[in-house]
Motif scaffolding. Structure first.
Motif, mmCIF file in Angstrom:
data_model
loop_
_atom_site.group_PDB
_atom_site.id
_atom_site.type_symbol
_atom_site.label_atom_id
_atom_site.label_comp_id
_atom_site.label_asym_id
_atom_site.label_seq_id
_atom_site.Cartn_x
_atom_site.Cartn_y
_atom_site.Cartn_z
ATOM 1 N N LEU A 130 0.849 -1.182 0.000
ATOM 2 C CA LEU A 130 0.000 0.000 0.000
ATOM 3 C C LEU A 130 0.888 1.236 0.000
ATOM 4 O O LEU A 130 1.931 1.253 0.648
ATOM 5 C CB LEU A 130 -0.902 0.005 1.241
ATOM 6 N N ARG A 131 0.482 2.260 -0.717
ATOM 7 C CA ARG A 131 1.305 3.461 -0.827
ATOM 8 C C ARG A 131 0.476 4.700 -0.534
ATOM 9 O O ARG A 131 -0.708 4.758 -0.854
ATOM 10 C CB ARG A 131 1.886 3.608 -2.247
ATOM 11 N N GLU A 132 1.132 5.687 0.053
ATOM 12 C CA GLU A 132 0.532 7.006 0.204
ATOM 13 C C GLU A 132 1.231 7.928 -0.791
ATOM 14 O O GLU A 132 2.442 8.091 -0.746
ATOM 15 C CB GLU A 132 0.722 7.531 1.629
ATOM 16 N N TRP A 133 0.434 8.502 -1.681
ATOM 17 C CA TRP A 133 1.002 9.318 -2.746
ATOM 18 C C TRP A 133 0.954 10.799 -2.394
ATOM 19 O O TRP A 133 0.004 11.272 -1.771
ATOM 20 C CB TRP A 133 0.240 9.073 -4.055
ATOM 21 N N THR A 134 1.979 11.525 -2.820
ATOM 22 C CA THR A 134 2.043 12.976 -2.636
ATOM 23 C C THR A 134 2.056 13.637 -4.007
ATOM 24 O O THR A 134 2.896 13.302 -4.851
ATOM 25 C CB THR A 134 3.312 13.378 -1.863
ATOM 26 N N PHE A 135 1.124 14.553 -4.228
ATOM 27 C CA PHE A 135 1.066 15.311 -5.480
ATOM 28 C C PHE A 135 2.082 16.446 -5.368
ATOM 29 O O PHE A 135 1.963 17.323 -4.512
ATOM 30 C CB PHE A 135 -0.340 15.852 -5.689
ATOM 31 N N ALA A 136 3.107 16.416 -6.218
ATOM 32 C CA ALA A 136 4.246 17.333 -6.078
ATOM 33 C C ALA A 136 3.851 18.808 -5.971
ATOM 34 O O ALA A 136 4.443 19.541 -5.172
ATOM 35 C CB ALA A 136 5.219 17.119 -7.237
ATOM 36 N N PRO A 137 2.865 19.312 -6.730
ATOM 37 C CA PRO A 137 2.499 20.726 -6.587
ATOM 38 C C PRO A 137 1.941 21.105 -5.225
ATOM 39 O O PRO A 137 1.834 22.293 -4.904
ATOM 40 C CB PRO A 137 1.449 20.922 -7.693
ATOM 41 N N ASP A 138 1.560 20.106 -4.393
ATOM 42 C CA ASP A 138 1.057 20.409 -3.050
ATOM 43 C C ASP A 138 2.172 20.693 -2.048
ATOM 44 O O ASP A 138 1.919 21.190 -0.943
ATOM 45 C CB ASP A 138 0.230 19.228 -2.503
ATOM 46 N N LEU A 139 3.419 20.368 -2.417
ATOM 47 C CA LEU A 139 4.506 20.435 -1.439
ATOM 48 C C LEU A 139 4.799 21.849 -0.961
ATOM 49 O O LEU A 139 5.068 22.070 0.226
ATOM 50 C CB LEU A 139 5.783 19.836 -2.037
ATOM 51 N N ALA A 140 4.792 22.820 -1.865
ATOM 52 C CA ALA A 140 5.171 24.185 -1.475
ATOM 53 C C ALA A 140 4.245 24.722 -0.389
ATOM 54 O O ALA A 140 4.711 25.296 0.604
ATOM 55 C CB ALA A 140 5.155 25.108 -2.695
ATOM 56 N N GLY A 141 2.946 24.522 -0.546
ATOM 57 C CA GLY A 141 2.005 24.995 0.459
ATOM 58 C C GLY A 141 2.224 24.317 1.798
ATOM 59 O O GLY A 141 2.155 24.960 2.853
ATOM 60 N N ALA A 142 2.526 23.021 1.774
ATOM 61 C CA ALA A 142 2.767 22.288 3.014
ATOM 62 C C ALA A 142 4.033 22.796 3.710
ATOM 63 O O ALA A 142 4.050 22.986 4.922
ATOM 64 C CB ALA A 142 2.886 20.798 2.724
ATOM 65 N N LEU A 143 5.091 23.035 2.937
ATOM 66 C CA LEU A 143 6.332 23.512 3.542
ATOM 67 C C LEU A 143 6.203 24.939 4.046
ATOM 68 O O LEU A 143 6.803 25.306 5.072
ATOM 69 C CB LEU A 143 7.476 23.410 2.549
ATOM 70 N N ALA A 144 5.426 25.760 3.344
ATOM 71 C CA ALA A 144 5.195 27.129 3.818
ATOM 72 C C ALA A 144 4.503 27.105 5.174
ATOM 73 O O ALA A 144 4.845 27.878 6.087
ATOM 74 C CB ALA A 144 4.363 27.906 2.793
ATOM 75 N N LEU A 145 3.512 26.217 5.337
ATOM 76 C CA LEU A 145 2.854 26.084 6.628
ATOM 77 C C LEU A 145 3.813 25.588 7.693
ATOM 78 O O LEU A 145 3.773 26.035 8.845
ATOM 79 C CB LEU A 145 1.675 25.115 6.513
ATOM 80 N N LEU A 146 4.701 24.689 7.320
ATOM 81 C CA LEU A 146 5.665 24.135 8.277
ATOM 82 C C LEU A 146 6.582 25.216 8.824
ATOM 83 O O LEU A 146 6.776 25.332 10.034
ATOM 84 C CB LEU A 146 6.493 23.046 7.603
ATOM 85 N N VAL A 147 7.164 26.032 7.938
ATOM 86 C CA VAL A 147 8.153 27.013 8.400
ATOM 87 C C VAL A 147 7.504 28.231 9.051
ATOM 88 O O VAL A 147 8.132 28.936 9.841
ATOM 89 C CB VAL A 147 9.068 27.457 7.241
ATOM 90 N N GLU A 148 6.243 28.486 8.738
ATOM 91 C CA GLU A 148 5.575 29.639 9.338
ATOM 92 C C GLU A 148 4.855 29.282 10.632
ATOM 93 O O GLU A 148 4.604 30.150 11.465
ATOM 94 C CB GLU A 148 4.572 30.226 8.318
ATOM 95 N N ASN A 149 4.493 28.013 10.798
ATOM 96 C CA ASN A 149 3.793 27.565 11.993
ATOM 97 C C ASN A 149 4.426 26.275 12.485
ATOM 98 O O ASN A 149 3.839 25.205 12.409
ATOM 99 C CB ASN A 149 2.303 27.323 11.704
ATOM 100 N N SER A 150 5.669 26.379 12.986
ATOM 101 C CA SER A 150 6.423 25.189 13.324
ATOM 102 C C SER A 150 5.701 24.365 14.383
ATOM 103 O O SER A 150 5.275 24.904 15.407
ATOM 104 C CB SER A 150 7.814 25.581 13.836
ATOM 105 N N PRO A 151 5.567 23.059 14.161
ATOM 106 C CA PRO A 151 4.920 22.195 15.151
ATOM 107 C C PRO A 151 5.823 22.027 16.373
ATOM 108 O O PRO A 151 7.036 22.274 16.280
ATOM 109 C CB PRO A 151 4.755 20.874 14.410
ATOM 110 N N PRO A 152 5.273 21.600 17.496
ATOM 111 C CA PRO A 152 6.125 21.381 18.682
ATOM 112 C C PRO A 152 7.076 20.216 18.463
ATOM 113 O O PRO A 152 6.798 19.331 17.662
ATOM 114 C CB PRO A 152 5.112 21.069 19.788
#
Length: 236
Positions: A214-236
């Protein structure tokens, strides 16, 4: 809408890095794409391309870029050393030397965040506890040249960004697919989805192995938005 934020992406001439460059530009960021070579010219005025090789010494071309908010290090040779005709030690240096250069660049630009794009390839099949799917609570024990060097790079990033000046993040990507995916010397294989699309366009049957996991797929164009959220709202 311009955000006034600047991101530098290494490996921006490839599939993943190129998707990130376009994605961040669409979010309104100024983008500096870095790679040894680029297959196409940028399709957005917000993207600047710089062709150079990252080493432990920051190249003059990058010293002149000024302040950077975020560095995303995606440059990586995924093709195995045997196929490339090099030793495992050479393969290690081929991947870790640019990482050292990217970290040096983060120091010189006082970047707010450094994101290293790692991979689920650091795991081997037996790493999932009790037969369930892999999670980041599982200890990776991958022994392939790719997995071993990725894991060493993860540890380098987490060790080098502990002073609080630059936030260090490791993001393990799973199976990726999306537009603009082509094979290069550094990434000779394309995704399973990419192969299926090519087969469909050529009128061939889609080959599916019955023993595929079984695989979980990531759509490459979604990555930028995810990383922007990561660096602007760093998780604990």
């Amino acid at each position: 809408m311009k955000t006034g934020r600047r991101v530098l992406i290494t490996g921006a001439g490839g599939f993943v890095g190129g998707a990130l460059a376009r994605g961040f530009a669409e979010l309104g960021w100024d983008v500096i794409g870095v790679d040894r070579s680029f297959d196409t010219a940028p399709d957005d005025a917000c993207i600047r391309q710089i062709s150079c090789t990252l080493t432990d010494e920051v190249p003059d071309e990058l010293r002149a870029v000024g302040d950077i908010d975020v560095i995303v290090h995606g440059a990586w040779v995924t093709t195995d050393p045997e196929t490339l005709g090099i030793s495992e030690d050479e393969y290690r240096d081929l991947n870790l030397n640019p990482l050292v250069g990217a970290i040096a660049l983060a120091r010189s630009t006082a970047a707010n965040a450094f994101v290293f794009l790692s991979s689920s390839g650091v795991f081997r099949a037996g790493d999932a506890a009790d037969g369930r799917g892999l999670t980041d609570t599982d200890e990776p024990t991958g022994t392939s040249p790719y997995g071993k060097v990725k894991l060493e790079a993860e540890r380098t990033v987490l060790r080098d960004f502990t002073d609080g000046k630059t936030a260090g993040h490791v993001v393990r990507l799973g199976y990726l697919f999306g537009p603009h995916e082509v094979a290069r010397d550094t990434r000779r294989g394309v995704s399973l989805v990419g192969r299926w699309i090519a087969s469909a366009r050529e009128g061939r049957a889609l080959e599916v192995r019955v023993d595929d996991p079984l695989r979980e797929w990531t759509f490459a164009p979604d990555l930028a938005g995810a990383l922007a959220l990561l660096v602007e709202n760093s998780p604990p």
